[in-house]
Design an enzyme around this catalytic site. Structure first.
Site, PDB file in Angstrom:
ATOM      1  N   LEU A   1      49.402  33.827  43.205  1.00 55.36           N
ATOM      2  CA  LEU A   1      50.325  32.899  42.547  1.00 55.36           C
ATOM      3  C   LEU A   1      50.405  31.518  43.208  1.00 55.36           C
ATOM      4  CD1 LEU A   1      53.273  35.256  41.491  1.00 55.36           C
ATOM      5  CD2 LEU A   1      51.008  34.976  40.484  1.00 55.36           C
TER       6      LEU A   1
ATOM      7  N   GLN B   1      40.152  31.048  32.316  1.00 56.58           N
ATOM      8  CA  GLN B   1      41.454  31.468  32.837  1.00 56.58           C
ATOM      9  C   GLN B   1      42.116  30.398  33.715  1.00 56.58           C
ATOM     10  OE1 GLN B   1      39.457  34.896  34.279  1.00 56.58           O
ATOM     11  NE2 GLN B   1      40.524  36.327  32.918  1.00 56.58           N
TER      12      GLN B   1
ATOM     13  N   ARG C   1      51.313  47.296  36.201  1.00 57.18           N
ATOM     14  CA  ARG C   1      50.276  47.085  37.217  1.00 57.18           C
ATOM     15  C   ARG C   1      50.079  45.576  37.190  1.00 57.18           C
ATOM     16  NH1 ARG C   1      45.088  44.309  36.845  1.00 57.18           N
ATOM     17  NH2 ARG C   1      43.795  45.106  38.515  1.00 57.18           N
TER      18      ARG C   1
ATOM     19  N   ASP D   1      37.388  38.042  29.090  1.00 54.50           N
ATOM     20  CA  ASP D   1      37.448  38.867  30.303  1.00 54.50           C
ATOM     21  C   ASP D   1      38.180  40.163  29.938  1.00 54.50           C
ATOM     22  OD1 ASP D   1      37.372  39.879  32.871  1.00 54.50           O
ATOM     23  OD2 ASP D   1      38.907  38.525  33.670  1.00 54.50           O
TER      24      ASP D   1
ATOM     25  N   ASP E   1      41.369  52.055  59.813  1.00 53.24           N
ATOM     26  CA  ASP E   1      41.863  51.028  58.888  1.00 53.24           C
ATOM     27  C   ASP E   1      43.161  51.472  58.211  1.00 53.24           C
ATOM     28  OD1 ASP E   1      41.420  48.530  57.322  1.00 53.24           O
ATOM     29  OD2 ASP E   1      41.206  49.903  55.628  1.00 53.24           O
TER      30      ASP E   1
ATOM     31  N   ASP F   1      48.080  42.253  37.942  1.00 50.70           N
ATOM     32  CA  ASP F   1      46.751  41.705  38.167  1.00 50.70           C
ATOM     33  C   ASP F   1      46.785  40.559  39.181  1.00 50.70           C
ATOM     34  OD1 ASP F   1      43.936  41.513  36.947  1.00 50.70           O
ATOM     35  OD2 ASP F   1      44.632  39.450  36.781  1.00 50.70           O
TER      36      ASP F   1
ATOM     37  N   GLU G   1      47.711  44.709  42.421  1.00 46.16           N
ATOM     38  CA  GLU G   1      46.317  44.517  42.805  1.00 46.16           C
ATOM     39  C   GLU G   1      46.357  43.462  43.904  1.00 46.16           C
ATOM     40  OE1 GLU G   1      41.968  43.473  40.944  1.00 46.16           O
ATOM     41  OE2 GLU G   1      43.622  42.186  40.414  1.00 46.16           O
TER      42      GLU G   1
HETATM   43  C1  GLC Z   1      41.528  41.628  38.197  1.00 43.52           C
HETATM   44  C2  GLC Z   1      41.111  42.587  37.104  1.00 43.52           C
HETATM   45  C3  GLC Z   1      39.758  42.171  36.603  1.00 43.52           C
HETATM   46  C4  GLC Z   1      39.880  40.765  36.006  1.00 43.52           C
HETATM   47  C5  GLC Z   1      40.460  39.795  37.041  1.00 43.52           C
HETATM   48  C6  GLC Z   1      40.919  38.513  36.398  1.00 43.52           C
HETATM   49  O1  GLC Z   1      40.703  41.714  39.298  1.00 43.52           O
HETATM   50  O2  GLC Z   1      41.128  43.909  37.582  1.00 43.52           O
HETATM   51  O3  GLC Z   1      39.246  43.073  35.665  1.00 43.52           O
HETATM   52  O4  GLC Z   1      38.613  40.313  35.600  1.00 43.52           O
HETATM   53  O5  GLC Z   1      41.585  40.315  37.699  1.00 43.52           O
HETATM   54  O6  GLC Z   1      42.081  38.713  35.656  1.00 43.52           O
END
Ligand code: GLC
Ligand code: CA
Length: 512
Positions: A212, A159, A205, A59, A302, A207, A246
């Site tokens: 969690l 993952q 940043r 990934d 929004d 992810d 994110e």
């Molecule tokens: C986030 C990342 C993406 C990745 C996913 C899993 O959304 O931006 O690219 O595939 O997480 O880690």
């Protein structure tokens, strides 16, 4: 709040596609170092580098095999430290990408966790008690290990989900977030953060930051508590370090410790209606498209409640794009892009430019690479100049990480630098303007002056400045709160008559 975020303009770099310096066809850290002066010249003073850690790359590196080791294809840990130093010499901050929700199935924690005998890492991931005991509502992952259990996935099959516990414990194999095993997972992630912060990185940043704590984590309060705890650690030990999530839910992310949260491309949300509304039946109704079928109220309805409720906690980040979304050039032309970036660089919060968007690189329709699928078309090599492989690499074309834009008119930095009215030069003007005026930066006040359903222009105030934008092909007029303002920056033609603002098609203005 780290003060540097206030005037930060980020540049996101997908390392494998930025600049290759050893001719293996894959971008590397040395390539990023070489291009720091370019980043600086663009007016960007912060970087987010996508995962650059050891990984089997199923990934694109979001499947981390070793959090503390730079992937050999990008260089060494020493190279990354040098990158931090070279960036800091240029007053550029650097965020790495932290993937806290899962690892690669090849991470040593997981290799231990899947063993039949109990060990230190048995509870580092979420496992049921038997291979034939599934996880309700989740893919059935058993039969992959000697351990008699099923493990949970966080994203792709490669993952496995790290164990931070469950919001509501309803099965005997689930743990509560304050179980010592779950706390150990969190502490292990803090240890990863400290490792890179001590080496000079400026934050992360994060992810899938909301992923969690599992099921029935109502309002994500247990996940939020973990981030609050991590933020306390940062405030004490690394007060200048930033964490950006994110998450795309500022109510949850910013109130739980993140300094900024991305406004992601979710169909129909405010951000999506600005430039990516191409899934709506009846055509693309994006506000920034010149056909004028958009409606600024869809964005504001929004955004405004989110902004108002969270502005005292942190920032909402507008992005031109990221490595997961189609590039904006897919649906917008250069003139439309200029206005789109003008808007993102004058709204509150911390803006992000994805590498190549500053020259309007295309979204390419190409086969998947490293788990990219439809996202692959946004991840192609940076187009620097008109030399071999557009200056990305000296490797033969078949060895490149991904193919380059084959079009005759593929945009390049070299070409656009020569043209004063290019997208690239417009981006430079806009970043310069933002750095010169505190009123355009992250914290300054934001107030809507003119916004009507299905009408143009959109006019708003930032501190002592007023900004007008008319992306449509029709002339548009609005009244201003006062007479005698002066234009300090414009794109296209704009006229001021007393307190009325007359905007020609496709125009943008900043008034003082
Ligand atoms: C986030 C990342 C993406 C990745 C996913 C899993 O959304 O931006 O690219 O595939 O997480 O880690
Ligand atoms: Ca290389």
């Amino acid at each position: 709040m780290p003060g540097w975020l206030r005037d930060a303009i980020f540049y996101e770099i997908y390392p494998q596609s930025f600049k290759d310096t050893n001719s293996d066809g894959i971008g590397d850290l040395e390539g990023i170092i070489e291009k720091l002066d370019y980043v600086k010249s663009l007016g960007c003073n912060a970087l987010w580098i996508n995962p650059c850690f050891d990984s089997p790359f199923k990934d694109a590196g979001y499947d981390v095999r070793d959090y503390k080791k730079v992937a050999p294809r990008y260089g060494t840990n020493e190279d990354l430290v040098r990158l931090f130093e070279e960036a800091h010499n240029r007053h550029i901050h650097v965020l790495l990408d932290l993937v806290p929700g899962h690892t690669s199935e090849e991470h040593e924690w997981f290799l231990e966790s899947k063993k039949a005998e109990r060990n230190e890492y048995s509870d580092r991931y979420v496992w049921t008690k038997a291979a034939f005991q599934g996880i309700g509502g989740h893919p059935y992952i058993g039969g992959e290990a000697d351990r008699d259990g099923c493990y949970m996935l966080n994203f792709f099959k490669c993952q496995p989900a790290l164990n931070y516990g469950f919001g509501k414990v309803t099965e005997d194999w689930q743990m509560s977030p304050d179980d010592p095993a779950c706390i150990a997972t969190r502490e292990a992630m803090k240890d990863v953060m400290r490792f890179w912060l001590d080496k000079g990185c400026d934050g992360f940043r994060v992810d899938m930051a909301d992923s969690l704590v599992k099921e029935d984590d109502e309002n994500k309060s247990a996940t939020g508590a973990i981030w609050k705890n991590i933020r306390e650690m940062l405030d004490t030990e690394y007060p200048e370090a930033a964490i950006i999530s994110e998450w795309s839910n500022p109510y949850q992310s910013l109130k739980n410790g993140f300094h900024a949260d991305f406004y992601l491309d979710h169909h129909g949300n405010g951000y999506n209606t600005l430039l990516r509304d191409n899934e709506t039946p009846g055509g693309d109704h994006s506000f920034l498209k010149k056909d004028g079928n958009g409606d600024i109220m869809r964005f504001l309805n929004d955004y405004l409640p989110k902004y108002d409720a969270t502005k005292d906690y942190g920032y909402i980040s507008f992005i031109t794009c990221n490595h997961d979304t189609p590039r904006p050039r897919r649906t917008l032309g250069y003139d439309e892009l200029k206005l789109a970036y003008a808007l993102f660089l004058t709204l509150p919060g911390v803006p992000f430019i994805y590498y190549g968007d500053e020259i309007g690189m295309r979204y390419l329709d190409i086969p998947t690479k490293e788990g990219g699928y439809h996202r692959t078309g946004t991840r192609t090599p940076m187009q620097w100049d008109n030399s071999k492989n557009h200056g990305f690499s000296n490797a033969s074309a078949d060895k490149l990480y991904l193919p380059l834009d084959p079009s005759e008119d593929a945009p390049t930095v070299e070409d656009q630098l020569k043209d004063p009215s290019s997208l690239l030069n417009t981006v430079k003007e806009l970043t310069k303007l933002r750095h010169e005026h505190a009123a355009l930066q992250a914290d300054a006040e934001f107030e809507v002056i003119y916004a009507e359903q299905d009408e143009f222009p959109f006019v708003f105030r930032r501190g002592d400045l007023i900004i007008g934008i008319n992306p449509s092909e029709k002339k548009a007029t609005a009244s201003l709160p006062k007479n005698g303002m002066k234009t300090i920056y414009s794109i296209g033609d704009v006229e001021l008559k007393d307190a009325s603002l007359h905007m020609q098609p496709q125009s943008f203005v900043v008034l003082k």
